[in-house]
Scaffold this active site. Structure first.
Site, mmCIF file in Angstrom:
data_model
loop_
_atom_site.group_PDB
_atom_site.id
_atom_site.type_symbol
_atom_site.label_atom_id
_atom_site.label_comp_id
_atom_site.label_asym_id
_atom_site.label_seq_id
_atom_site.Cartn_x
_atom_site.Cartn_y
_atom_site.Cartn_z
ATOM 1 N N LYS A 126 -32.018 6.660 -77.529
ATOM 2 C CA LYS A 126 -32.915 5.610 -77.054
ATOM 3 C C LYS A 126 -32.231 4.709 -76.028
ATOM 4 O O LYS A 126 -32.821 4.339 -75.008
ATOM 5 C CB LYS A 126 -33.420 4.791 -78.244
ATOM 6 C CG LYS A 126 -34.348 5.587 -79.165
ATOM 7 C CD LYS A 126 -34.786 4.775 -80.367
ATOM 8 C CE LYS A 126 -35.729 5.585 -81.252
ATOM 9 N NZ LYS A 126 -36.175 4.835 -82.441
ATOM 10 N N SER A 144 -40.565 3.373 -85.836
ATOM 11 C CA SER A 144 -39.641 2.572 -85.029
ATOM 12 C C SER A 144 -40.326 1.757 -83.938
ATOM 13 O O SER A 144 -39.668 0.979 -83.253
ATOM 14 C CB SER A 144 -38.578 3.475 -84.397
ATOM 15 O OG SER A 144 -39.149 4.388 -83.494
#
Length: 783
Positions: free
Chosen positions: A721, A678
């Site tokens: 996140k 990611s």
């Protein structure tokens, strides 16, 4: 053959297994080895004499010279008979000891041997030692019981000490090495003394064995006597009429069977065992096993149910009181109750709550039981590695019991409880079976109406049970996972932790530590400070421990200083209670920097900011990667490098930079392992910034996997996140366009404070993230 004692002879040698033959001893032998048969045939053709020598190791099939003892017995073959299977039965009589000097070449063992001369004893000395040996052997025979008394009679007729020693040795249960030692001892006195020492040891062992047998016999007689007296007592009580009012044990068990309302199959099995019990002695071990089985059968709930609540509003109220947040789980429970209102017979759902430690999975199971009106039973599966823990032991084993599943059902007393299977991912398997495989039947709604426990040996219906499993990860065997409805519980947000602390944790710890509500006040700022700087977790266990620590110190301060009536904990004085700050969550950089990008990472305890640094310098095209990066993350850097090279002209980068520049990519906190795809967009942005000298905006963070064409692919853990970005003061977050659908699960207050920009191509990322627009950026797919 002339047996002169000083004569050396050439004689065939017959190796023996586990047998030592002494002089004057007649014994049959079975011979099967070809070399041994040849040896006997040669002896029969000459003088029927053969030297019998024992092998050192009985399991040696083809012995060599080194495998044989040096001393043996010269024997005469009395009879030889060839058997149909090719083997030979031979009857031999030992004559005299002989020692092998050396072997000669032959198809069988042929040796030059020398007779061993036995020195003669003084007549008086011989009489004394013979008498002592016979007396001791007589004591041995009396204890041994395996040697016939006729042997003692034959010994009394032997006057020669050497022959007596050999005869005693032949009847003693000696090891092979000890028997061989008797054969090799030339001095007769020494030989008899050795045998008397062996007899002394055997007599000691036999006396101990006799005492043990006596104790066992006495105990058995005692048990039989007690049984006899008990039966007499029952007969006397019956005559006196004392037992007329006392219920018969068998009648009591039959009544329990009738009241249990068990299915026909189970009833027939139980009554069959009851009939067996009636035929057994009450004191027998088997009767105890059968009685225990019947007790288990009548204690298991076959028909009894608890009344399930159908009030949706009340159930929702209970769930909201016990847990803050967790909306998806609550919604699923309410859906189940709603359908239950319409359909009376509904198979219980099998839910699996997956989430990090401390987010309330286990306590949620208890709340679901309360909301649905079911009884609650919990089975911890952590460390379970034996299939019998689930299915039970078969009754053939001593001390066998039903599996934990049936035991828990018996304890809870109803057939429709909420059954919590805690830590289902912590099971393992070994040689005793795989408990996960045993759970397949339990957790399959189409099969668990006929669950078969090895101990009960009849089917048991588990279809009314509402199973809820908990797990910290998805590391669960595929077939087992397929049978459950997985509900993921992500870590709590900062706002959720604050509300949980205010609603539950503070009040709980105030009561537990003996404080009154007016004696302590913990402000919201202090709770947020604890969450940010003293705990790093997805759940609230650490938060509760820190609140407990504050309460303990508050109690101490109030008791030590009479002037203190109450305590107020704020962010300013939090350090006095908890010490220095233990953690420091990532924060946005204050200024724009070249080659430095803020990425977003997911961890087991939530999200965090991930700083990525890149430096370029003149060199030969070397790419260095540091910071404990995993294989996938290193591959992301390689992919990002390819994307930059393919766009070098449009970005204003020299096309041969990869040959003339050394590039170093580093992710700080090098001791912490990092991995995952990611960070691809962040890596690419950092490379472009370092190579063009274009600073990256400090207020921008990003996440997304990158392809070689520059496309941004979706990632996981978006909620955690974005929470980390919100907490760290980030203003703008770039996410993959395919993750736009996940924004519905993000708290509204977080979305309101962040500018979330979905992107599909790296060109869009660069335009937003870099301080100046990259040269020649075009928003188009790179075909």
């Amino acid at each position: 053959m002339n047996l002169e004692r000083s004569e050396r002879i050439e004689i065939p040698v017959l190796p023996l297994r586990d047998v030592v033959v002494y002089p004057h001893m007649v014994i049959p032998l079975f011979v099967g080895r070809e070399k041994s048969i040849s040896c006997l045939e040669t002896a029969m053709e000459t003088n029927k004499q053969v030297l019998l020598v024992a092998q050192k190791q009985a399991d040696t099939d083809e012995p060599t010279v080194d495998d044989l003892f040096e001393v043996g017995t010269v024997a005469t073959i009395l009879q030889l008979l060839k058997l149909p299977d090719g083997t030979v039965k031979v009857l031999v009589e030992g004559q005299q000891r002989a020692k092998i000097n050396h072997f000669k070449e032959s198809d069988f063992f042929l040796a030059e041997a020398e007779f061993i001369v036995t020195p003669e004893l003084d007549e008086r000395e011989q009489e004394v030692i013979v008498r002592s040996a016979i007396n001791q052997f007589e004591g041995f025979i009396k204890l041994n019981k395996k040697i016939p008394p006729e042997v003692l009679t034959s010994l009394n007729g032997i006057d020669e000490a050497a022959r007596l020693a050999d005869t005693i040795a032949a009847h003693m249960p000696l090891k092979l090495v000890d028997k061989q030692q008797v054969l090799e001892i030339i001095d007769v006195t020494e030989r008899l003394e050795f045998l008397m020492g062996q007899m002394e040891s055997e007599i000691d062992l036999l006396q101990v064995e006799k005492r043990i047998r006596g104790r066992v016999k006495k105990q058995m007689e005692k048990s039989q006597r007690e049984y006899y007296l008990n039966e007499q007592m029952k007969a006397i009580q019956k005559e006196l009429g004392e037992m007329e009012d006392a219920p018969d044990e068998f009648e009591t068990l039959q009544k329990k069977i009738d009241e249990s309302k068990m299915p026909q199959e189970a009833r027939e099995k139980t009554e069959q065992e009851l009939q067996k019990l009636k035929m057994m002695s009450p004191m027998s071990a088997e009767a105890t096993v059968v009685r225990s089985y019947i007790d288990w059968m009548v204690s298991v709930p076959w028909t009894k149910r608890s009344k399930v609540k159908k009030n949706l509003a009340k159930a929702e109220e209970i769930l909201n009181e016990d847990h803050y947040g967790l909306e998806r789980v609550k919604e699923r429970i309410l859906e189940y109750l709603a359908v239950q209102n319409r359909i009376n017979k509904l198979k219980g759902p099998i839910l699996c709550l997956v989430g990090p430690p401390g987010v309330g999975k286990t306590s949620l199971g208890r709340s679901i039981a309360s909301a649905t009106g079911r009884k609650y039973v919990r089975m911890a599966l952590g460390g379970v590695r034996d299939e019998a823990e689930i299915r039970g032991h078969r009754r053939t084993y001593i001390g066998s019991l039903p599996g934990k599943l049936i035991q828990k059902m018996s304890k809870v007393g109803v057939k429709n409880p909420l059954f919590l299977l805690d830590e289902i991912d912590k099971m393992s398997s070994d040689m005793r079976g795989d408990p996960a495989s045993a759970l397949l039947e339990v957790l399959d709604p189409e099969q668990n109406n006929s669950f078969n426990d090895h101990y009960l040996e009849v089917d048991y219906d588990l279809s009314d049970v509402m199973f809820v499993a908990t797990s910290n990860s998805m590391n669960i065997p595929g077939p087992l996972l397929d049978r459950m409805e997985v509900i993921r519980l992500s870590g709590y947000t900062e706002d959720e932790k604050l509300n949980i602390a205010k609603r539950h944790l503070v009040e709980k710890q105030v009561q537990r530590n003996g404080l009154k509500p007016n004696e302590i006040v913990i402000e919201d700022s202090a709770i947020i400070g604890i969450i940010r700087y003293y705990t790093r977790e997805a759940g609230v266990r650490g938060l509760e421990r820190e609140i407990s620590k504050i309460c303990r110190k508050a109690v101490k301060n109030i008791l030590l200083d009479k002037d203190i009536k109450s305590v107020t904990v704020t962010m300013d004085n939090l350090k006095e209670y908890l010490g220095v700050q233990r953690f420091d969550y990532g924060k946005a950089d204050e200024s724009n920097r070249i080659g430095q990008v803020t990425g977003l990472a997911w961890t087991e305890v939530g999200g965090d900011l991930l700083t990525i640094e890149t430096q370029s310098m003149p060199g030969k095209g070397k790419l260095t990667q540091t910071g404990s990066l995993g294989d996938v993350m290193q591959e992301s850097i390689q992919a990002a490098m390819t994307v930059v090279r393919s766009r070098a002209d449009k970005l204003g980068i020299n096309s041969d930079f990869y040959e003339k520049k050394d590039i170093h990519v580093h992710v700080p906190e090098g001791a912490t392992p990092k991995d995952g795809p990611s960070a691809g967009t962040a890596m690419c942005t950092a490379l472009v910034s370092a190579l063009t000298g274009n600073p990256v905006k400090a207020e921008v963070a990003m996440t997304g996997e990158i392809t070689l064409r520059g496309e941004v692919l979706p990632i996981g853990g978006l909620k955690e996140k974005l929470l980390a970005a919100h907490r760290g003061g980030i203003k703008t977050v770039l996410i993959p366009k395919d993750n736009e659908r996940d924004l519905e699960e993000i708290p509204e207050n977080v979305i309101a404070d962040l500018q979330v920009i979905p992107v599909q191509w790296i060109d869009e990322v660069l335009k937003v993230a870099l301080e100046r627009d990259p040269t020649g950026v075009e928003f188009e797919a790179k075909k």
